[in-house]
Design an enzyme around this catalytic site. Structure first.
Site, PDB file in Angstrom:
ATOM      1  N   GLY A 223      45.775  30.819  43.567  1.00  0.00           N
ATOM      2  CA  GLY A 223      46.417  30.868  44.873  1.00  0.00           C
ATOM      3  C   GLY A 223      47.878  30.505  44.757  1.00  0.00           C
ATOM      4  O   GLY A 223      48.276  29.796  43.819  1.00  0.00           O
TER       5      GLY A 223
ATOM      6  N   GLN B  13      56.041  27.684  47.634  1.00  0.00           N
ATOM      7  CA  GLN B  13      56.053  27.427  46.189  1.00  0.00           C
ATOM      8  C   GLN B  13      57.046  28.317  45.455  1.00  0.00           C
ATOM      9  O   GLN B  13      57.402  28.037  44.313  1.00  0.00           O
ATOM     10  CB  GLN B  13      54.655  27.623  45.587  1.00  0.00           C
ATOM     11  CG  GLN B  13      53.650  26.583  46.066  1.00  0.00           C
ATOM     12  CD  GLN B  13      52.304  26.794  45.391  1.00  0.00           C
ATOM     13  OE1 GLN B  13      51.490  27.569  45.884  1.00  0.00           O
ATOM     14  NE2 GLN B  13      52.086  26.124  44.277  1.00  0.00           N
TER      15      GLN B  13
ATOM     16  N   CYS C 267      47.354  22.664  40.832  1.00  0.00           N
ATOM     17  CA  CYS C 267      48.345  23.392  41.632  1.00  0.00           C
ATOM     18  C   CYS C 267      49.454  23.860  40.708  1.00  0.00           C
ATOM     19  O   CYS C 267      49.887  23.101  39.838  1.00  0.00           O
ATOM     20  CB  CYS C 267      48.913  22.462  42.700  1.00  0.00           C
ATOM     21  SG  CYS C 267      50.200  23.206  43.705  1.00  0.00           S
ATOM     22  N   LEU C 268      49.904  25.090  40.881  1.00  0.00           N
ATOM     23  CA  LEU C 268      50.960  25.627  40.024  1.00  0.00           C
ATOM     24  C   LEU C 268      52.267  24.838  40.181  1.00  0.00           C
ATOM     25  O   LEU C 268      53.118  24.888  39.305  1.00  0.00           O
ATOM     26  CB  LEU C 268      51.187  27.110  40.320  1.00  0.00           C
ATOM     27  CG  LEU C 268      50.005  28.027  39.969  1.00  0.00           C
ATOM     28  CD1 LEU C 268      50.322  29.469  40.337  1.00  0.00           C
ATOM     29  CD2 LEU C 268      49.632  27.918  38.497  1.00  0.00           C
TER      30      LEU C 268
ATOM     31  N   HIS D  88      43.577  24.434  50.320  1.00  0.00           N
ATOM     32  CA  HIS D  88      44.700  23.985  49.490  1.00  0.00           C
ATOM     33  C   HIS D  88      45.980  24.773  49.819  1.00  0.00           C
ATOM     34  O   HIS D  88      47.037  24.179  50.029  1.00  0.00           O
ATOM     35  CB  HIS D  88      44.323  24.159  48.009  1.00  0.00           C
ATOM     36  CG  HIS D  88      45.427  23.852  47.038  1.00  0.00           C
ATOM     37  ND1 HIS D  88      45.346  22.822  46.116  1.00  0.00           N
ATOM     38  CD2 HIS D  88      46.632  24.443  46.827  1.00  0.00           C
ATOM     39  CE1 HIS D  88      46.466  22.796  45.414  1.00  0.00           C
ATOM     40  NE2 HIS D  88      47.268  23.777  45.814  1.00  0.00           N
ATOM     41  N   GLU D  89      45.848  26.103  49.869  1.00  0.00           N
ATOM     42  CA  GLU D  89      47.034  26.935  50.137  1.00  0.00           C
ATOM     43  C   GLU D  89      47.550  26.708  51.557  1.00  0.00           C
ATOM     44  O   GLU D  89      48.756  26.670  51.792  1.00  0.00           O
ATOM     45  CB  GLU D  89      46.728  28.415  49.913  1.00  0.00           C
ATOM     46  CG  GLU D  89      46.344  28.783  48.483  1.00  0.00           C
ATOM     47  CD  GLU D  89      47.265  28.204  47.429  1.00  0.00           C
ATOM     48  OE1 GLU D  89      48.488  28.115  47.649  1.00  0.00           O
ATOM     49  OE2 GLU D  89      46.752  27.816  46.369  1.00  0.00           O
TER      50      GLU D  89
ATOM     51  N   HIS E 158      49.830  23.821  51.844  1.00  0.00           N
ATOM     52  CA  HIS E 158      51.206  24.086  51.391  1.00  0.00           C
ATOM     53  C   HIS E 158      52.097  24.532  52.554  1.00  0.00           C
ATOM     54  O   HIS E 158      53.290  24.237  52.567  1.00  0.00           O
ATOM     55  CB  HIS E 158      51.220  25.207  50.338  1.00  0.00           C
ATOM     56  CG  HIS E 158      50.977  24.733  48.936  1.00  0.00           C
ATOM     57  ND1 HIS E 158      51.819  23.869  48.285  1.00  0.00           N
ATOM     58  CD2 HIS E 158      49.994  25.033  48.050  1.00  0.00           C
ATOM     59  CE1 HIS E 158      51.359  23.648  47.057  1.00  0.00           C
ATOM     60  NE2 HIS E 158      50.249  24.339  46.890  1.00  0.00           N
TER      61      HIS E 158
HETATM   62 NI    NI Z   1      49.091  24.468  45.192  1.00  0.00          NI
END
Ligand code: NI
Length: 170
Positions: free
Chosen positions: A46, A51, A90-91, A132-133, A136
């Protein structure tokens, strides 16, 4: 299409509230395609617009179930009381993971890439990814929800990843 730079923890943009998208322009479509490319390149499931430095309510998800989700101006609501507790990464927090509790099932209402409204229920990993997304988009990183310590990703976990594809390209 192009890879976008992924912002990492400490960047203030990751803690800001995102604004709704009013219309999907060609630029928005390009952003969405870039986000998928950037997510796949980084082996993520995701990626949210903030991000990659864009403060808009948009995220993409692909957990490998054959579906690519584009969620614009989403709402993610828990269905029932059932929860799941498990590892999350998480990226924007490279090399780390932590245990987070999320709803087992969520209902997602969003707009797709054509600004058509759609909705669906998600369960398990897909529900976790959606929650999670969605966080963000409201400036919330999973690190604020970790139970216990944030840990380094170990080789055991990395074995799950498929590196062959990258080697072929190199
Ligand atoms: Ni994330």
């Amino acid at each position: 299409m192009a890879l976008r730079t992924i912002r990492v923890i400490g960047d203030p943009i990751l803690e800001k509230e995102c604004k709704p998208i009013k219309a999907v322009s060609d630029r928005t479509k390009e952003l969405i395609m870039d986000m998928f490319e950037t997510m796949y390149d980084a082996n993520g499931v995701g990626l949210a617009a903030p991000q990659v430095g864009i403060l808009r309510q948009l995220f993409v998800v692909d957990i490998g179930d054959g579906k690519r989700y584009v969620c614009i101006n989403p709402t993610v609501t828990a269905i029932g009381e059932e929860e799941q507790t498990g590892e999350e990464g998480c990226l924007s927090v490279p090399g780390k993971e932590g245990v987070v509790t999320r709803p087992m099932k969520v209902h997602v209402k969003a707009y797709d890439i054509n600004m058509e409204p759609y909705e669906f229920d998600a369960e398990g990993l897909l529900a976790r990814a959606m929650a999670h997304e969605n966080d963000h988009l409201h400036g919330v990183l999973y690190t604020t929800k970790v139970e216990g310590e944030l840990e380094d990703v170990t080789y055991e976990n990395l074995e799950e990843y498929d590196f062959d594809e990258e080697e072929e390209e190199a």
